[in-house]
Write an enzyme that holds these catalytic residues in place. Sequence first.
Site, PDB file in Angstrom:
ATOM      1  N   HIS A  18       0.886  -1.290  -0.010  1.00  0.00           N
ATOM      2  CA  HIS A  18      -0.093   0.001   0.007  1.00  0.00           C
ATOM      3  C   HIS A  18       0.912   1.296  -0.034  1.00  0.00           C
ATOM      4  O   HIS A  18       0.732   2.260  -0.848  1.00  0.00           O
ATOM      5  CB  HIS A  18      -0.864  -0.067   1.411  1.00  0.00           C
ATOM      6  N   LYS A  42     -15.559  -8.077   3.894  1.00  0.00           N
ATOM      7  CA  LYS A  42     -14.374  -8.527   4.736  1.00  0.00           C
ATOM      8  C   LYS A  42     -14.480  -8.555   6.201  1.00  0.00           C
ATOM      9  O   LYS A  42     -15.255  -7.507   6.762  1.00  0.00           O
ATOM     10  CB  LYS A  42     -13.022  -7.786   4.332  1.00  0.00           C
TER      11      LYS A  42
HETATM   12  O1  PNS Z   1      -8.873  -2.761   0.143  1.00  0.00           O
HETATM   13  P1  PNS Z   1     -10.104  -3.467  -0.213  1.00  0.00           P
HETATM   14  O2  PNS Z   1     -10.993  -4.098   0.769  1.00  0.00           O
HETATM   15  O3  PNS Z   1      -9.887  -3.869  -1.554  1.00  0.00           O
HETATM   16  O4  PNS Z   1     -10.858  -1.932  -0.722  1.00  0.00           O
HETATM   17  C1  PNS Z   1     -12.081  -2.179  -1.317  1.00  0.00           C
HETATM   18  C2  PNS Z   1     -12.873  -0.864  -1.530  1.00  0.00           C
HETATM   19  C3  PNS Z   1     -13.049  -0.077  -0.004  1.00  0.00           C
HETATM   20  C4  PNS Z   1     -12.362   0.158  -2.372  1.00  0.00           C
HETATM   21  C5  PNS Z   1     -14.298  -1.407  -2.193  1.00  0.00           C
HETATM   22  O5  PNS Z   1     -15.100  -2.080  -1.062  1.00  0.00           O
HETATM   23  C6  PNS Z   1     -14.903   0.140  -2.620  1.00  0.00           C
HETATM   24  O6  PNS Z   1     -14.883   0.773  -3.414  1.00  0.00           O
HETATM   25  N1  PNS Z   1     -15.912   0.704  -1.625  1.00  0.00           N
HETATM   26  C7  PNS Z   1     -16.893   1.771  -1.435  1.00  0.00           C
HETATM   27  C8  PNS Z   1     -18.312   1.392  -1.845  1.00  0.00           C
HETATM   28  C9  PNS Z   1     -18.999   1.938  -3.173  1.00  0.00           C
HETATM   29  O7  PNS Z   1     -19.012   3.137  -3.280  1.00  0.00           O
HETATM   30  N2  PNS Z   1     -19.704   0.961  -3.812  1.00  0.00           N
HETATM   31  C10 PNS Z   1     -20.243   1.311  -5.334  1.00  0.00           C
HETATM   32  C11 PNS Z   1     -19.153   1.671  -6.490  1.00  0.00           C
HETATM   33  S1  PNS Z   1     -18.264   0.285  -6.986  1.00  0.00           S
END
Ligand code: PNS
Length: 161
Positions: A18, A42
């Site tokens: 990261h 998760k």
């Molecule tokens: O580190 P991760 O767990 O892979 O991150 C995933 C994350 C947080 C980037 C993903 O779950 C996300 O984009 N969440 C936002 C929810 C959202 O806006 N969803 C609708 C459009 S895709």
Amino acid sequence: MSRIAVVPGSFDPVTLGHLDVIRRAAQVFDEVHVLVVHNPDKQALLPISERMTLLQKSIAEAELPKNIVVASWSMGLLVDYCLEVGATVLVKGIRSQIDVAYETPMVIMNRSLANVETVFFLTDPMHAHVSSSLVRQVADLGGDVSPYVPPVVAEFLSTVG
Ligand code: PNS
């Protein structure tokens, strides 16, 4: 016009992979918001406030550029945060084709929802096997996670384990 990018993720906890993507994004964009978002798919280890503290300490410890801010978002869509702060780009780190497949629908959805683009940064190969979930597993089973996470995170995990 200043280019603002958002690097979203669970960061549970932040890894060296990261941190590498955040550092590189800060070289490309004028301002980078590292955004801690709850991922309902998760099982979380750390509360969001702790993940933010570890991110802030890791960024300071690694002496990353000053155009990085750490924030969290639980008020709705990720693109709502982007619109609120004037960010036009999301940055995602990609380790493999599996990540591309996982990210692709979200890329299209975020562009469809709010015209927010996503750019992929290929993970440095030295971090290609590193994920927060594997770090949690290794730490939980008593392994040494110091090659995979910032020192402040390794120290923290050794005290909670
Ligand atoms: O580190 P991760 O767990 O892979 O991150 C995933 C994350 C947080 C980037 C993903 O779950 C996300 O984009 N969440 C936002 C929810 C959202 O806006 N969803 C609708 C459009 S895709």
